[in-house]
Design a protein around this motif. Structure first.
Motif, PDB file in Angstrom:
ATOM      1  N   ALA A  39       0.842  -1.196   0.000  1.00 13.83           N
ATOM      2  CA  ALA A  39       0.000   0.000   0.000  1.00 13.83           C
ATOM      3  C   ALA A  39       0.875   1.243   0.000  1.00 13.83           C
ATOM      4  O   ALA A  39       1.690   1.431   0.899  1.00 13.83           O
ATOM      5  CB  ALA A  39      -0.926   0.006   1.205  1.00 13.83           C
ATOM      6  N   ILE A  40       0.716   2.086  -1.014  1.00 11.53           N
ATOM      7  CA  ILE A  40       1.457   3.337  -1.144  1.00 11.53           C
ATOM      8  C   ILE A  40       0.460   4.431  -1.519  1.00 11.53           C
ATOM      9  O   ILE A  40      -0.085   4.422  -2.625  1.00 11.53           O
ATOM     10  CB  ILE A  40       2.571   3.243  -2.212  1.00 11.53           C
ATOM     11  N   ALA A  41       0.196   5.325  -0.618  1.00  9.00           N
ATOM     12  CA  ALA A  41      -0.806   6.367  -0.862  1.00  9.00           C
ATOM     13  C   ALA A  41      -0.375   7.271  -2.015  1.00  9.00           C
ATOM     14  O   ALA A  41       0.791   7.653  -2.128  1.00  9.00           O
ATOM     15  CB  ALA A  41      -1.029   7.194   0.395  1.00  9.00           C
ATOM     16  N   ALA A  42      -1.323   7.629  -2.876  1.00 13.69           N
ATOM     17  CA  ALA A  42      -1.052   8.510  -4.013  1.00 13.69           C
ATOM     18  C   ALA A  42      -1.107   9.970  -3.589  1.00 13.69           C
ATOM     19  O   ALA A  42      -1.954  10.360  -2.788  1.00 13.69           O
ATOM     20  CB  ALA A  42      -2.076   8.263  -5.109  1.00 13.69           C
ATOM     21  N   ASP A  43      -0.199  10.757  -4.132  1.00 11.45           N
ATOM     22  CA  ASP A  43      -0.193  12.204  -3.886  1.00 11.45           C
ATOM     23  C   ASP A  43      -0.922  12.887  -5.041  1.00 11.45           C
ATOM     24  O   ASP A  43      -0.316  13.258  -6.046  1.00 11.45           O
ATOM     25  CB  ASP A  43       1.252  12.707  -3.771  1.00 11.45           C
ATOM     26  N   VAL A  44      -2.239  13.027  -4.893  1.00  8.52           N
ATOM     27  CA  VAL A  44      -3.084  13.596  -5.941  1.00  8.52           C
ATOM     28  C   VAL A  44      -3.971  14.672  -5.320  1.00  8.52           C
ATOM     29  O   VAL A  44      -4.551  14.462  -4.257  1.00  8.52           O
ATOM     30  CB  VAL A  44      -3.967  12.508  -6.595  1.00  8.52           C
ATOM     31  N   ASP A  45      -4.064  15.826  -5.982  1.00  5.60           N
ATOM     32  CA  ASP A  45      -4.958  16.889  -5.516  1.00  5.60           C
ATOM     33  C   ASP A  45      -6.360  16.583  -6.035  1.00  5.60           C
ATOM     34  O   ASP A  45      -6.748  17.000  -7.126  1.00  5.60           O
ATOM     35  CB  ASP A  45      -4.479  18.252  -6.032  1.00  5.60           C
ATOM     36  N   GLU A  46      -7.109  15.829  -5.248  1.00  8.80           N
ATOM     37  CA  GLU A  46      -8.423  15.365  -5.688  1.00  8.80           C
ATOM     38  C   GLU A  46      -9.395  16.521  -5.925  1.00  8.80           C
ATOM     39  O   GLU A  46     -10.171  16.522  -6.882  1.00  8.80           O
ATOM     40  CB  GLU A  46      -9.002  14.392  -4.657  1.00  8.80           C
TER      41      GLU A  46
END
Length: 209
Positions: A39-46
């Protein structure tokens, strides 16, 4: 940050995929299905992505968010198969994001009371920074009439855990008390259309077929 998941009871995996999320429910789904993953959290400006798709259908937005997460993590780990997922709630034509405060959670629950909620869940697979599959599903959940006393007691139990949940509920927990009727796949409601995801993983060779 990476979490290596080991079910300890065998696996159906041919390769260890990457889940572009730290969502507890999505981790639990993959673990229960004996799928090996990190599990690697994504760095996305949702919120920025949503703002740029203001006129799009909710299902399209959920798919775009899932694809953005998968692509972002895949760009950093191009040799891995990456799974991104996202969920979006719509009630009476209005989209709802995760609540940013208990007060906002209360406002959301008051609005949901007595109304039908549509929950869109999407998933995408990426390899070498390129999306190779995308899919989605939806469920309808009819919210019962919620009293102020219930809303207060519910958030005493569930806040801040539900701050990470669109719809302000965990269906596998006290969130089940919000609803009088549910129509749809349980995995979609938990936050990921798991059966299509497993089929796509088999197509990509990540699971034993």
């Amino acid at each position: 940050m990476s979490d290596t998941i080991d079910s300890g009871r065998g696996t159906v995996s041919r390769e260890t995929i990457v889940l572009a999320s730290n969502s507890a429910s999505r981790k639990a789904m993959l673990s229960a299905a004996a799928v090996e993953f990190d599990a690697i959290a994504a760095d996305v400006d949702e919120r920025a992505l949503e703002a740029g798709m203001e006129d799009a259908e909710p299902a399209e937005i959920a798919q775009a968010l899932a694809a953005a997460k998968a692509a972002a993590v895949s760009a950093l780990h191009p040799d891995r198969l990456v799974l991104g997922s996202d969920s979006l709630v719509e009630v009476d034509g209005r989209r709802f994001d995760k609540p940013t405060s208990r007060e906002q959670a209360e406002e959301h629950l008051r609005f949901f009371s007595g109304r039908a909620m549509t929950l869109h869940s999407a998933a995408a697979l990426a390899r070498e920074g390129r999306i190779v599959w995308i899919g989605s599903d939806f469920a309808r959940l009819v919210v019962r009439d919620l009293s102020e006393d219930f809303i207060a007691a519910y958030l005493d139990l569930e806040w801040p855990a539900v701050s990470h949940c669109v719809g302000v509920f965990r269906i596998e927990g006290p969130g089940v008390h919000l609803f009088e009727r549910i129509m749809g796949d349980q995995y979609t409601i938990l936050g990921m259309p798991l059966l299509p995801v497993l089929d796509a993983l088999r197509e990509e060779g990540a699971l034993i077929a």
